[in-house]
Design an enzyme around this catalytic site. Structure first.
Site, mmCIF file in Angstrom:
data_model
loop_
_atom_site.group_PDB
_atom_site.id
_atom_site.type_symbol
_atom_site.label_atom_id
_atom_site.label_comp_id
_atom_site.label_asym_id
_atom_site.label_seq_id
_atom_site.Cartn_x
_atom_site.Cartn_y
_atom_site.Cartn_z
ATOM 1 C CG ASP A 80 -1.777 -1.253 1.325
ATOM 2 O OD1 ASP A 80 -2.430 -1.621 0.342
ATOM 3 O OD2 ASP A 80 -1.755 -1.880 2.402
ATOM 4 C CG HIS A 125 -0.954 -1.716 -7.856
ATOM 5 N ND1 HIS A 125 0.094 -2.092 -8.662
ATOM 6 C CD2 HIS A 125 -0.697 -2.278 -6.654
ATOM 7 C CE1 HIS A 125 0.941 -2.847 -7.978
ATOM 8 N NE2 HIS A 125 0.464 -2.974 -6.760
#
Length: 448
Positions: free
Chosen positions: A23, A51
């Site tokens: 992340d 993503h």
């Protein structure tokens, strides 16, 4: 040998890896860098990691397809190191094509990519349910069980779909094994053989036009001078070997995995870009030395950590789970830099720190009364790390959208300069917002 037989201007290859627990904002940076790349390659993981890209204010979440798909004309590759759910893949393709993005003519899938089947998902979810308080925090999408089958040589590959008789025989043998585990050990329902066979074979004709020898294709692209970008998923501290084991993912997330997971020689990797947030986050279980906030832990709910979570919108892009937050851990970053051979750093989400009275940086630990300047190996020792902090003055000015280093607030510059000193590698990029153009470039990875 004639001079014409040697390519004197081969394409350059850049690997983008997360240096934390995932992340980190890799998707935006990969998208930004694809203006200098002719191809983008996924080399590990599955559809367990999302993503997030924001282009012109529009949000797109990619799970399997490389982030380069958002750039017209850029080829996208799924390497043999990925575990592939055809169902998830075609759902993602349909989402993108409904938005007017050409996908199937630009997407190439290795014939050696391992498939995720319904029994992998069933086992993943049944195990997690059975684990109770001891659960790892899996996404329940079958990633781990698919990798287990690959290592056990039970795995079914994309290329097996094109041999239906052999596929059916191997599927039956696999289901005999996995259904025994599901029903007799995990107390879960069995997975139906015929339904699974029909579903998987229905994908064969749709997949076939995209299936190719990815390794050879990447070699040929480099040989004619085309640049390639290798897009890692998850992060170094979730790596199956180098992460906080056993609280890790099921694949190698480090830069070296690009060689095995895409089929490219290690000497072909020219530059490694390590992505790190200006603070830290983690999803799910596992030790987190610089942690400030965890919604599920009453002892870890400092106000500044909650602020980071709210301002940073720290919720998993695939799972929606709230992320745990903490100060940037430079000692853990140092470990990630060494393992990956990082050439330069990209600091993301600097703007999330705007408005804080002070900012802290973890520069080391005390472990059982002894000093340590680098993250130890394995979860048990990491859980005993007490962070050692340096404190910096915060800044009230907004950094959102700043594109030049010298326009950053002085305290922000001081903080980043110290991160660079402790890390031991240069900061080459800084992200100052979610949009593609909200980026400071100090050195271009394709031009170093």
């Amino acid at each position: 040998m004639s001079a014409s037989a040697v390519n004197v201007n081969p394409g350059r290859n850049v690997v983008v890896v997360g240096t934390q627990w995932g992340d980190e904002g890799k998707g935006k940076i990969v998208d930004w860098l694809t203006d200098h790349a002719q191809g983008v390659v996924r080399f590990q993981g599955g559809h367990n990691a999302g993503h997030t890209l924001i282009i012109g204010g529009k949000k797109t979440i990619l799970r399997l397809i490389p982030s380069g798909i958002m750039r017209p004309g850029v080829a996208c590759y799924i390497g043999n190191g990925v575990v592939l759910s055809p169902e998830a893949l075609f759902k993602e393709i349909e989402e993108l094509e409904s938005a007017g993005i050409d996908v199937q003519k630009r997407l190439f899938i290795s014939e050696a990519t391992t498939l995720i089947l319904p029994y992998h998902v069933a086992i993943d979810q049944a195990r997690e349910a059975r684990s109770g308080a001891g659960k790892i925090g899996t996404t329940g999408r079958g990633i781990g069980p698919a990798y287990e089958d690959k290592v056990a040589r039970r795995g079914l590959r994309v290329q097996d779909l094109f041999e239906p008789k052999a596929f059916a025989e191997r599927l039956r043998a696999n289901l005999d094994f996995h259904n025994f585990v599901l029903t007799q050990y995990l107390g879960a329902p069995a997975v139906d053989y015929q339904q699974t066979l029909d579903m998987m074979l229905s994908y064969a004709d749709r997949l076939k036009p995209m299936v190719t020898d990815v390794s050879r294709r990447l070699y040929d692209e480099n040989h004619v001078g085309n640049n390639l970008l290798f897009e890692g998923a998850q992060g170094t501290l979730l790596d199956i070997d180098h992460g906080t084991y056993p609280f890790v993912t099921s694949s190698n997330c480090v830069a070296g995995a690009a060689t095995a997971g895409a089929g490219i020689g290690p000497q072909k990797l020219d530059y490694i870009l390590g992505i790190t947030k200006a603070y830290c986050t983690r999803v799910g279980s596992g030790p987190f030395p610089s942690e400030l906030y965890d919604a599920d832990n009453a002892n870890r709910q400092e106000e500044v950590g909650l602020t980071l979570a709210k301002v940073g919108k720290e919720f998993g892009s695939v799972t929606g789970r709230p992320r745990r937050t903490g100060w940037l851990d430079a000692a853990a970053l140092r470990r990630a830099i060494q393992i990956n051979g990082v050439s330069g750093l990209c600091i993301t989400k600097l703007d999330v720190l705007d408005g804080l009275d002070e900012v802290k940086l973890c520069v080391g630990y005390t472990i059982d009364g002894k000093d340590a300047d680098i993250l130890p190996r394995g979860a048990y020792e990491v859980s005993r790390c007490e962070p050692v902090y340096e404190t910096f003055g915060g800044w009230k000015e907004s950094t959102v959208g700043i594109k030049e280093w010298n326009k950053l607030p002085a305290n922000a510059q001081a903080y980043l300069t110290r991160v660079q000193e402790v890390a031991g590698v240069p900061i080459d990029m800084v992200s100052t917002g979610p949009d593609r153009d909200e980026t400071i470039l100090l050195r271009h990875p394709f031009k170093v």
